[in-house]
Every structure is written in C-alpha cells, then in structure tokens.
Design an enzyme around this catalytic site. Structure first.
Site, PDB file in Angstrom:
ATOM      1  N   GLY A 248       0.816  -1.216   0.000  1.00  0.00           N
ATOM      2  CA  GLY A 248       0.000   0.000   0.000  1.00  0.00           C
ATOM      3  C   GLY A 248       0.847   1.262   0.000  1.00  0.00           C
ATOM      4  O   GLY A 248       0.516   2.250  -0.670  1.00  0.00           O
ATOM      5  N   ASP A 249       1.949   1.246   0.740  1.00  0.00           N
ATOM      6  CA  ASP A 249       2.861   2.392   0.767  1.00  0.00           C
ATOM      7  C   ASP A 249       3.480   2.609  -0.609  1.00  0.00           C
ATOM      8  O   ASP A 249       3.682   3.748  -1.044  1.00  0.00           O
ATOM      9  CB  ASP A 249       3.963   2.164   1.804  1.00  0.00           C
ATOM     10  CG  ASP A 249       3.414   1.716   3.137  1.00  0.00           C
ATOM     11  OD1 ASP A 249       2.324   2.180   3.514  1.00  0.00           O
ATOM     12  OD2 ASP A 249       4.065   0.890   3.803  1.00  0.00           O
TER      13      ASP A 249
END
Length: 307
Positions: A248-249
């Site tokens: 997600g990052d």
C-alpha cells in the site's frame, strides 16, 4: 518537495523458518532487517523511482540510529527528531503462515511534538506532506489533525494513509489523497463492505466530502481510484505474493512519483498499482525496473466521467 512523516517508525526484523512451533526452539533459515514504517516505506520507494524527498518523524535509541543510517545509505534525506527510548522493533515470522509481533513506540513528549510541528510550519505552497502509519501510544490521534491544520494554512497538499479515528478526522481537511483499503473505507462510515457496489458508493462519498483523490486498494483484486471527474478501476497484475508489507505504501509512492512528473491521472494510477504489485511480488520494496515491467499488465477501465 515531498515530505514523508512517520510518527511511529520501526525496524522490521524478518525471520524465515521452515516451520514455527510455539514453546519449542525454532531455527531461522533466513533473517533480514529493514527500516520500517509506512512513511519511511514511501520515502524508500520514491527514491527508487528517482523522486527526491525528505523523511520526518521521531526516532530513538540504537534502532532509530539503524533507520537513520539505512536511509542515509540509500541517499534519502532525513530530518528526524531524536527522542529518549528505543524506536520499536517489529518481528515478522514467516513459516507456513505469516505472523507479526509489533513492538511499542517510545514516549513522545509535548516538547518533541512541538518540534515536529515547527518543521511542518516551514513547508511551503506546492510541497506535499505524506502522513502515514500509526501513532505512538503516547500521541493522541488528533495530532495528525494538528499537522493537517498547519499544512492547510500553507497550502501544502496532504496525503493520508492511516486508520481509525486519525483517518476519520482527516476527511474534514480535504486531503489531496486518501488511500484506505476496503476494510478501512467501511470503518470510515461504520459499515462492513462486501461488494464492489458498496466500495463505489462509499468512495464517491469521500469525494463529495471534499477529498481530492481516493485510492481504495483491493489486494489481489486491484484498486479503484475516485476523482471528481472520473472513477478508474484497475485490475492488478498476476504474480506470486512474497511480501505483505509495504504494498500500500508503494501505491502511494507510485502515484506521487508519476504525479510530480506531470503524468495524467490514469498514468499515475497505473504507476501506483504497478508499484504496489511489484512490492507484493518482491522480498523487499519494489525497484523501478520491477515497476516498469508490470506497467503494461495493469488493465484500467474508466467507469464514470463525473462523481
């Protein structure tokens, strides 16, 4: 300039074993240490995509020094505030199943919080501030709001990737980008989301509440981007998932890397999904080569012209 802020960073200690039996001596087949924390992951991926950025946050002790040294080794600029105590150590046990044990962060004093706010006050119009990850136990979840208030005064674009009350409070400040997963999107509205229709319904609500961009990650099913002018649905590339940390990052970093290089919204979203997938298919965070290799495999459908 892009600034990432990680209030509760970590050293991620990854231990791989053929099998893990509780109550017995287990021997690792492989171990590795990585600088961790969502904002730090964003910084590391941005740098790999040749986008300069500065990492902010709190670090302490030998674990905090490890993070500072590793980021320096990767040529990432930092402006951390050093606090007493130790930056947390998070253990990732990889056997037949994956188990995580996350440590607690150090105590953050009012003096240290004020020092970080002072750094936020130095940001300028056109800068981007990424607020990512959890808060240390000693920091109230309104602290993200305090930072967003200062950023908004200075017309700094704010990206928020967190959860719980901190995420709920962020919506009122009309951030440039929110990146919840499907479960976090439901928590924002007090519902459980089980269908694509529900995801679309509540993603649109965030845009109507003033959020500029929303990317809802759907793990192996891809992602959906919401903007006032369009909804884009991406099908993720297929591959073997090796890493559940940082995907997600990497999506946040991929989107920002393309955005600051003046890519179209669709191109930035494609880059975001490719970056997230490349990390999921890697032992560590993605590389530029891995991202570019997956770009053509990201299929995007335009659903609506306006929200």
């Amino acid at each position: 300039m892009i600034y990432t802020c990680t209030l509760n960073p970590s050293v991620d200690y990854v231990v791989t074993a053929q099998q893990i039996e509780l109550g017995k001596l287990n021997r690792a087949t492989k171990t590795a240490y990585f600088p961790g924390g969502k904002g730090i992951n964003v910084s590391r991926v941005l740098k790999r995509l040749h986008v300069h950025n500065i990492a902010l946050g709190f670090i302490g002790g030998f674990t905090g020094q490890f993070i500072a040294d590793e980021l320096k080794r990767e040529h990432i600029l930092t402006d951390f505030i050093t606090v007493p105590g130790q930056t947390r150590l998070n253990i990732k046990l990889k056997g037949e199943k994956e188990t995580e044990i996350n440590g607690e962060g150090p105590i953050i004093s009012d003096e240290h919080k004020e020092a970080l706010i002072a750094k936020i006050k130095q940001l300028k119009k056109g800068d981007i501030l990424v607020l990512a990850g959890s808060l240390p136990p000693s920091v109230d979840d309104t602290f993200y709001v305090t930072m967003m208030e200062e950023a908004k005064k200075r017309r700094v674009a704010v990206v928020v990737d967190t959860s719980g009350n901190a995420l709920k409070q962020a919506v009122a400040y009309e951030p440039f980008l929110l990146k919840p997963n499907q479960m976090e999107l439901g928590e924002l509205f007090g519902v459980s989301i089980h269908s694509r229709h529900q995801t679309l319904e509540y993603g649109k609500k965030l845009i109507n509440n003033g959020v500029q961009h929303v990317i809802v990650s759907l793990a192996g099913d891809g992602a959906i981007l919401f903007h006032k002018d369009v909804i884009l649905v991406a099908q993720a590339p297929k591959g073997i998932v090796k890493n559940s940390v940082g995907a997600g990052d990497s999506m946040v970093a991929g989107f920002l890397a393309a955005y600051v290089n003046e890519a179209s919204l669709e191109e930035a979203f494609r880059y975001s999904v490719a970056a997230g997938s490349a990390t999921a298919f890697s032992e560590d965070l993605c590389t530029e080569e891995e991202v570019h290799r997956l770009l053509d495999e990201v299929k995007i459908i335009r659903m609506e012209e306006r929200v």
